[in-house]
Design a protein around this motif. Structure first.
Motif, PDB file in Angstrom:
ATOM      1  N   UNK A 255       0.837  -1.207   0.000  1.00 11.55           N
ATOM      2  CA  UNK A 255       0.000   0.000   0.000  1.00 11.55           C
ATOM      3  C   UNK A 255       0.866   1.250   0.000  1.00 11.55           C
ATOM      4  N   UNK A 256       1.862   1.266   0.872  1.00  8.63           N
ATOM      5  CA  UNK A 256       2.771   2.415   0.936  1.00  8.63           C
ATOM      6  C   UNK A 256       3.446   2.628  -0.412  1.00  8.63           C
ATOM      7  N   UNK A 257       3.912   1.548  -1.024  1.00 14.38           N
ATOM      8  CA  UNK A 257       4.576   1.648  -2.318  1.00 14.38           C
ATOM      9  C   UNK A 257       3.620   2.161  -3.387  1.00 14.38           C
ATOM     10  N   UNK A 258       2.411   1.655  -3.382  1.00 13.92           N
ATOM     11  CA  UNK A 258       1.403   2.070  -4.357  1.00 13.92           C
ATOM     12  C   UNK A 258       1.043   3.548  -4.183  1.00 13.92           C
ATOM     13  N   UNK A 259       0.901   3.978  -2.941  1.00 16.26           N
ATOM     14  CA  UNK A 259       0.597   5.386  -2.676  1.00 16.26           C
ATOM     15  C   UNK A 259       1.735   6.287  -3.129  1.00 16.26           C
ATOM     16  N   UNK A 260       2.962   5.886  -2.853  1.00 18.09           N
ATOM     17  CA  UNK A 260       4.110   6.713  -3.232  1.00 18.09           C
ATOM     18  C   UNK A 260       4.267   6.795  -4.748  1.00 18.09           C
ATOM     19  N   UNK A 261       4.038   5.687  -5.430  1.00 19.31           N
ATOM     20  CA  UNK A 261       4.121   5.702  -6.888  1.00 19.31           C
ATOM     21  C   UNK A 261       3.056   6.619  -7.483  1.00 19.31           C
TER      22      UNK A 261
END
Length: 250
Positions: A231-237
């Motif tokens: 989730x964190x990775x998806x939000x940052x991308x």
């Protein structure tokens, strides 16, 4: 009495609208007593608002009218941040099967300007335009961490720090310490600070002028924990792409 730079009749009309908003519905007598006007004057205000569909009357009860929904939709559709964020919000909601929110700072509060609900992962009462707290919401902490220091100080002075659960941050020093963590890691977490069993993760959206808002994913804590890293990775991308488009247009 008229206030400098203000028209009292307009002030009264907005007080009526806000009272009906807070109550859900109210009759003429209750509204008049609350606003401090005679029933005849209050009736004139309500009749005018009703003629523009700003309020609606059902039986003897006044409710907010659907014209306000149109105004809100127009404001959202004309917000550049929403335009860039909407495709990413759709994708995040599908990939995580969780609710997604887009928030901004407005008048010292956090406002949800857009949201996507997924079955079983949204809080009852959530809606576009909902206002929430800086100290408990992931969106609020993500935005607050990147506001200018002078503005942060003013917000912290005004904050009442209501305690929603036993995990809510209720001390300005503790909040400041957590804001440093948000800056370091690039995202904020609401871990059951608004509702028991609920968790949210938010990343700020920055431009050359500062923080424009934040985007978050929220839902049942167990469901968030199972995919928190992704989730964190998806939000940052998504944040990176939104910022790129936003800054190109500026």
């Amino acid at each position: 009495m008229e206030h400098p730079g203000k028209i009292q009749s307009v002030e009264n009309a907005f007080q009526i609208i806000e009272f009906i908003r807070d109550q859900g519905s109210a009759n003429l007598t209750t509204i008049a007593d609350e606003i401090g006007l005679s029933e005849s004057t209050t009736h004139y205000h309500l009749s005018t608002l009703k003629s523009h569909n700003v309020v609606d009357k059902r039986g003897n009860q006044y409710h907010l009218g659907y014209q306000l929904l149109e105004y809100g939709g127009i404001v959202k559709s004309r917000t550049q941040l929403y335009t860039y964020a909407k495709p990413h919000m759709d994708r995040i909601a599908i990939e995580t099967d969780l609710a997604v929110y887009l928030g901004i700072e407005d008048q010292r509060e956090i406002v949800h300007i857009a949201s996507i609900s997924m079955e079983g992962t949204s809080i009852i009462g959530d809606h576009d335009g909902k206002r929430t707290e800086f100290h408990s919401a992931a969106l609020g902490k993500a935005i607050l961490a990147f506001l200018p220091e002078e503005e942060v100080q003013e917000i912290l002075v005004d904050l009442d720090f209501p305690e929603f659960t036993d995990k809510t941050i209720t001390n300005p020093d503790d909040l400041r310490e957590y804001l440093d963590t948000v800056v370091d890691q690039g995202y904020a977490i609401n871990d059951e600070e608004d509702f028991r069993g609920w968790k949210g993760i938010a990343v700020p959206i920055l431009s050359r002028d500062g923080v424009e808002g934040a985007i978050s994913v929220a839902g049942p804590k167990s469901k968030i924990n199972n995919q928190q890293e992704s989730i964190v990775q998806l939000l940052k991308e998504s944040r990176d792409e939104i910022e790129l488009n936003y800054n190109v247009e500026q």
